[in-house]
Design a protein around this motif. Structure first.
Motif, mmCIF file in Angstrom:
data_model
loop_
_atom_site.group_PDB
_atom_site.id
_atom_site.type_symbol
_atom_site.label_atom_id
_atom_site.label_comp_id
_atom_site.label_asym_id
_atom_site.label_seq_id
_atom_site.Cartn_x
_atom_site.Cartn_y
_atom_site.Cartn_z
ATOM 1 N N THR A 1 0.850 -1.195 0.000
ATOM 2 C CA THR A 1 0.000 0.000 0.000
ATOM 3 C C THR A 1 0.886 1.246 0.000
ATOM 4 O O THR A 1 2.079 1.170 0.309
ATOM 5 C CB THR A 1 -0.915 0.034 1.239
ATOM 6 N N MET A 2 0.289 2.360 -0.308
ATOM 7 C CA MET A 2 1.039 3.620 -0.298
ATOM 8 C C MET A 2 1.496 3.961 1.121
ATOM 9 O O MET A 2 2.584 4.500 1.305
ATOM 10 C CB MET A 2 0.193 4.766 -0.870
ATOM 11 N N ASN A 3 0.691 3.621 2.112
ATOM 12 C CA ASN A 3 1.093 3.877 3.503
ATOM 13 C C ASN A 3 2.322 3.054 3.870
ATOM 14 O O ASN A 3 3.234 3.547 4.533
ATOM 15 C CB ASN A 3 -0.053 3.565 4.471
ATOM 16 N N GLU A 4 2.349 1.782 3.473
ATOM 17 C CA GLU A 4 3.502 0.925 3.748
ATOM 18 C C GLU A 4 4.746 1.448 3.028
ATOM 19 O O GLU A 4 5.844 1.481 3.590
ATOM 20 C CB GLU A 4 3.213 -0.521 3.319
ATOM 21 N N PHE A 5 4.556 1.863 1.768
ATOM 22 C CA PHE A 5 5.668 2.426 1.001
ATOM 23 C C PHE A 5 6.180 3.692 1.673
ATOM 24 O O PHE A 5 7.388 3.882 1.819
ATOM 25 C CB PHE A 5 5.234 2.721 -0.432
ATOM 26 N N ASP A 6 5.261 4.552 2.113
ATOM 27 C CA ASP A 6 5.641 5.801 2.769
ATOM 28 C C ASP A 6 6.405 5.522 4.065
ATOM 29 O O ASP A 6 7.374 6.211 4.367
ATOM 30 C CB ASP A 6 4.404 6.649 3.056
ATOM 31 N N GLU A 7 5.994 4.510 4.821
ATOM 32 C CA GLU A 7 6.703 4.146 6.047
ATOM 33 C C GLU A 7 8.122 3.679 5.739
ATOM 34 O O GLU A 7 9.075 4.063 6.419
ATOM 35 C CB GLU A 7 5.948 3.033 6.789
#
Length: 109
Positions: free
Chosen positions: A84-90
């Motif tokens: 997900t974009m959140n996982e990528f951002d983390e």
């Protein structure tokens, strides 16, 4: 080599020994317990100083290697399949934080 007894030392040898004791005392007072435990087997101020220099050089080399790895991660980062974009951002933020901690930063551009 056999050391001669203190009673046979010349004035110059006594002065050198005293200066070494003073230097060791100064170094001991500046070190925390962790660093002290690494140099406590050294017998002269010169040995202590050389050991500390070696440890600092290793720390600089380790830091440089960690920074190189972080830069490689930064330059090759891609969205993983199913991520997900959140996982990528983390993941991305973690790399940026690591680089900042190692003294490297990029502008928002």
């Amino acid at each position: 080599m056999i050391e001669k007894p203190i009673s046979e030392w010349t004035n110059e040898e006594k002065n050198k020994a005293n200066l070494d004791n003073v230097a060791r005392d100064i170094i001991y007072k500046t070190l925390d317990k962790n660093m002290f435990s690494k140099i406590k087997t050294c017998t002269t101020a010169k040995e202590i100083w050389e050991k500390l220099m070696q440890m600092c050089e290793e720390n600089d080399l380790t830091k440089e290697n960690k920074l190189t790895l972080a830069i490689q991660k930064f330059e090759s980062i891609k969205l993983k399949l199913g991520e997900t974009m959140n996982e990528f951002d983390e993941r991305f933020s973690s790399i940026i934080t690591e680089m900042n901690a190692l003294g490297k930063s990029y502008s928002n551009r």
